[in-house]
Design a protein around this motif. Structure first.
Motif, short mmCIF file in Angstrom:
data_model
loop_
_atom_site.label_atom_id
_atom_site.label_comp_id
_atom_site.label_asym_id
_atom_site.label_seq_id
_atom_site.Cartn_x
_atom_site.Cartn_y
_atom_site.Cartn_z
N THR A 128 -9.52 1.77 0.21
CA THR A 128 -10.85 2.35 0.41
C THR A 128 -11.96 1.36 0.11
O THR A 128 -13.13 1.65 0.35
CB THR A 128 -11.03 3.58 -0.49
OG1 THR A 128 -11.00 3.19 -1.87
CG2 THR A 128 -9.92 4.60 -0.24
N ALA A 129 -11.62 0.19 -0.43
CA ALA A 129 -12.63 -0.80 -0.81
C ALA A 129 -12.96 -1.71 0.37
O ALA A 129 -12.13 -1.93 1.26
CB ALA A 129 -12.14 -1.63 -2.00
N LEU A 171 -7.93 -4.09 -5.79
CA LEU A 171 -6.78 -3.33 -6.28
C LEU A 171 -7.26 -2.04 -6.92
O LEU A 171 -8.40 -1.94 -7.39
CB LEU A 171 -6.00 -4.16 -7.31
CG LEU A 171 -5.44 -5.49 -6.82
CD1 LEU A 171 -4.82 -6.25 -7.99
CD2 LEU A 171 -4.41 -5.28 -5.72
N CYS A 172 -6.39 -1.04 -6.94
CA CYS A 172 -6.72 0.23 -7.57
C CYS A 172 -6.89 0.03 -9.08
O CYS A 172 -6.12 -0.71 -9.71
CB CYS A 172 -5.62 1.25 -7.31
SG CYS A 172 -5.47 1.76 -5.59
N GLN A 211 -0.89 8.53 -7.43
CA GLN A 211 0.15 7.60 -7.00
C GLN A 211 1.54 8.16 -7.28
O GLN A 211 2.48 7.97 -6.49
CB GLN A 211 -0.04 6.26 -7.70
CG GLN A 211 -1.24 5.48 -7.17
CD GLN A 211 -1.54 4.24 -8.00
OE1 GLN A 211 -0.87 3.96 -8.99
NE2 GLN A 211 -2.56 3.50 -7.60
N HIS A 253 -5.90 7.46 -10.61
CA HIS A 253 -4.98 6.87 -9.63
C HIS A 253 -3.52 7.16 -9.99
O HIS A 253 -2.69 7.40 -9.11
CB HIS A 253 -5.20 5.37 -9.53
CG HIS A 253 -6.40 4.98 -8.71
ND1 HIS A 253 -6.52 5.30 -7.37
CD2 HIS A 253 -7.53 4.33 -9.05
CE1 HIS A 253 -7.67 4.84 -6.91
NE2 HIS A 253 -8.30 4.25 -7.90
N ALA A 277 0.82 -1.21 0.00
CA ALA A 277 0.00 0.00 0.00
C ALA A 277 0.86 1.26 0.00
O ALA A 277 0.39 2.34 -0.39
CB ALA A 277 -0.93 0.00 1.21
N TYR A 320 -0.89 4.56 0.38
CA TYR A 320 -1.69 5.30 -0.59
C TYR A 320 -3.15 4.97 -0.39
O TYR A 320 -3.53 3.81 -0.31
CB TYR A 320 -1.26 4.94 -2.02
CG TYR A 320 -2.19 5.48 -3.08
CD1 TYR A 320 -2.15 6.82 -3.45
CD2 TYR A 320 -3.12 4.65 -3.70
CE1 TYR A 320 -3.01 7.32 -4.41
CE2 TYR A 320 -3.98 5.14 -4.67
CZ TYR A 320 -3.92 6.48 -5.02
OH TYR A 320 -4.78 6.98 -5.97
N ARG A 321 -3.96 6.02 -0.35
CA ARG A 321 -5.39 5.83 -0.15
C ARG A 321 -6.13 6.90 -0.95
O ARG A 321 -5.90 8.10 -0.76
CB ARG A 321 -5.75 5.95 1.32
CG ARG A 321 -7.23 5.72 1.65
CD ARG A 321 -7.49 6.06 3.11
NE ARG A 321 -6.74 5.20 3.99
CZ ARG A 321 -7.21 4.06 4.49
NH1 ARG A 321 -8.42 3.66 4.16
NH2 ARG A 321 -6.45 3.33 5.29
N HIS A 322 -6.99 6.47 -1.84
CA HIS A 322 -7.79 7.43 -2.60
C HIS A 322 -9.12 6.79 -2.99
O HIS A 322 -9.15 5.75 -3.66
CB HIS A 322 -7.07 7.89 -3.87
CG HIS A 322 -7.94 8.71 -4.79
ND1 HIS A 322 -8.43 9.94 -4.44
CD2 HIS A 322 -8.45 8.44 -6.03
CE1 HIS A 322 -9.17 10.42 -5.42
NE2 HIS A 322 -9.20 9.52 -6.40
N TYR A 333 -12.42 6.49 -5.10
CA TYR A 333 -12.78 6.83 -6.48
C TYR A 333 -13.92 7.84 -6.46
O TYR A 333 -14.97 7.60 -5.87
CB TYR A 333 -13.20 5.56 -7.20
CG TYR A 333 -13.27 5.68 -8.71
CD1 TYR A 333 -12.13 6.02 -9.44
CD2 TYR A 333 -14.45 5.45 -9.39
CE1 TYR A 333 -12.18 6.12 -10.81
CE2 TYR A 333 -14.50 5.55 -10.76
CZ TYR A 333 -13.37 5.89 -11.48
OH TYR A 333 -13.42 5.99 -12.84
N ASP A 377 -6.26 -1.43 -2.87
CA ASP A 377 -7.20 -0.32 -2.72
C ASP A 377 -7.72 -0.32 -1.28
O ASP A 377 -8.60 -1.11 -0.92
CB ASP A 377 -8.36 -0.49 -3.71
CG ASP A 377 -9.30 0.71 -3.70
OD1 ASP A 377 -9.12 1.61 -2.86
OD2 ASP A 377 -10.21 0.75 -4.55
#
Length: 455
Positions: free
Chosen positions: A326-327, A333-334, A344, A340, A303, A364-366, A368, A324
């Protein structure tokens, strides 16, 4: 390999796409201020001296934006980074050395170059995912680079010229049949923009009617544009069919031999235009880079965007399998998209800065936020933060969003200027297909004298 402690750390970036550009740009903004002048060296290796902003390729193909304005010159933007035109061939992660086939070596057959590194950012991007369909290699047209986009524009306009200058019904029908395979962003936006352009161009061909053109979109699944949601995907199908575009869902291309598209439903369509936009796959060079790959050929990452079990190597973008966070699914996966990739790239830069300062890296966290798509001039579809838009508002949001994400103020200003001029004057519908073979006329004038292998 023992590193010389007296030399400043060297960051090597493989790939000049979104990840490479944003990583290097963020680093060069902060390194000198935070670590001191000359404390860190950076090198970027890319086969092209520019980064292509791919969301604007459909508009470039339609003539709304000049091709030189959808690319960002890397040497100008990354003025504190050494740039090497070439391609990585292998990476020895134990010795921390990358072998590069430079442009000079490719042209002259000379030896490859070895570049050592202290930290490596691996982001070679992706290539078109091509299936073993008979005739595809000979007759298919890709849509991933600016060269392909402009080549496709010239090709479509050339087909109108061919159709208008013949009385042969078979030739005319094949020239006016345009088949696109793949219902993702690239296929839908490219087809919609080009259909819009070709329909407009018919006003300058007295013997051609827009309804004579046959535009087809072939998609193997049961929907298109899954990124904008089921409802907006169905709206897109209705919108395109309302423009007399033939949408074939749950259908595959079987062959394209002899310029005849044969579909899985048994139908056959003679065509001179087959555009392949059915997805991408990680760059095959990754197999020789000494990094762990998943079953789809993507780099296994943590991550924090570190390569799994490989010290001093980072990865992101289309070629990386990034968790990912946030899932709800812990194995998610992103998605391999620009949203992204840009974030990233910036996150790798922050973690590299933390590593060089002896700090702590962060994951990393984003989440969608949604998607926007253009369906031609003043037409679009969008789903952003749960809100659904269509028509002109969605088209306006598409342009606004991507203008904001376009790198550098220089390119933003040029794109706005071209949009403004396009709104004041008529579309340009000139085909410059001869640009693809600039020496053809000279060779003919020279009486067929064989040209050398290199100029």
């Amino acid at each position: 390999m023992t590193k010389d402690a007296t030399k400043p750390p060297h960051i090597l970036i493989i790939g000049g796409g979104s990840v490479g550009l944003y990583t290097a740009h963020r680093l060069q903004r902060h390194l000198r201020r935070e670590l001191g002048r000359g404390d860190v060296r950076m090198t970027m290796v890319s086969p092209d001296p520019y980064m292509t902003y791919q969301p604007f390729l459909p508009e470039a193909a339609a003539g709304n934006i000049s091709p030189r304005h959808v690319v960002v010159p890397l040497r100008r933007v990354l003025n504190r980074c050494r740039f090497v035109t070439g391609e990585v061939t292998t990476i020895d992660t134990a010795r921390r050395v990358a072998t590069i086939r430079t442009a000079a070596a490719r042209d002259s057959g000379g030896p490859a170059m070895e570049i050592s590194y202290d930290e490596l950012v691996l982001a070679p991007g992706s290539i078109s995912r091509v299936l073993p369909i008979p005739g595809l290699a000979a007759h298919g047209i890709g849509f991933k680079t600016v060269e392909e986009a402009i080549g496709l524009r010239n090709h479509v306009l050339e087909q109108l010229d061919i159709a208008s200058s013949t009385r042969d019904t078979a030739i005319r029908q094949a020239a006016l049949t345009f088949v696109f395979v793949g219902g993702g962003y690239a296929g839908v936006e490219a087809m919609a923009e080009l259909e819009d352009m070709a329909r407009y161009a018919c006003r300058y061909y007295p013997n051609l009617r827009p309804e004579e053109q046959k535009w087809m979109l072939i998609e193997a699944t049961d929907r298109i544009l899954p990124e904008v949601g089921t409802e907006m995907g169905r709206y897109t199908v209705r919108e395109l069919r309302g423009r007399n575009i033939d949408i074939r869902l749950s259908t595959r291309l079987e062959t394209i031999e002899d310029r005849v598209a044969v579909l899985s439903d048994g139908s056959r369509y003679p065509t001179r235009t087959l555009v392949w936009t059915a997805g991408v796959k990680p760059h095959p060079v990754l197999a020789d880079c000494g990094v762990p790959l998943d079953e789809r050929g993507r780099i296994r990452c943590t991550a924090e965007l570190r390569v799994l079990d490989t010290p001093h190597v980072w990865a992101a973008g289309d070629s990386a399998a990034v968790p990912d966070l946030t899932a709800d699914d812990p194995t998610a996966l992103c998605a391999p998209n620009g949203q992204h990739a840009v974030r990233q790239g910036r996150h790798i830069a922050r973690n590299l800065l933390a590593t060089l300062r002896g700090g702590t890296v962060t994951p990393y966290r984003h989440a969608y936020v949604g998607s926007v798509a253009s369906l031609g001039l003043h037409k679009g579809v969008a789903q952003v933060y749960g809100r659904k838009l269509k028509g002109f508002p969605a088209w306006f949001m598409h342009r606004t969003y991507h203008l904001n994400k376009m790198p550098t103020i220089n390119r933003k200003a040029r794109v706005v200027a071209e949009w403004t001029l396009a709104g004041l004057f008529k579309r340009e519908i000139v085909s410059l297909g001869s640009l693809e073979h600039p020496r053809a006329e000279f060779e003919e004038a020279a009486g067929g004298i064989p040209r050398p292998d290199r100029p």
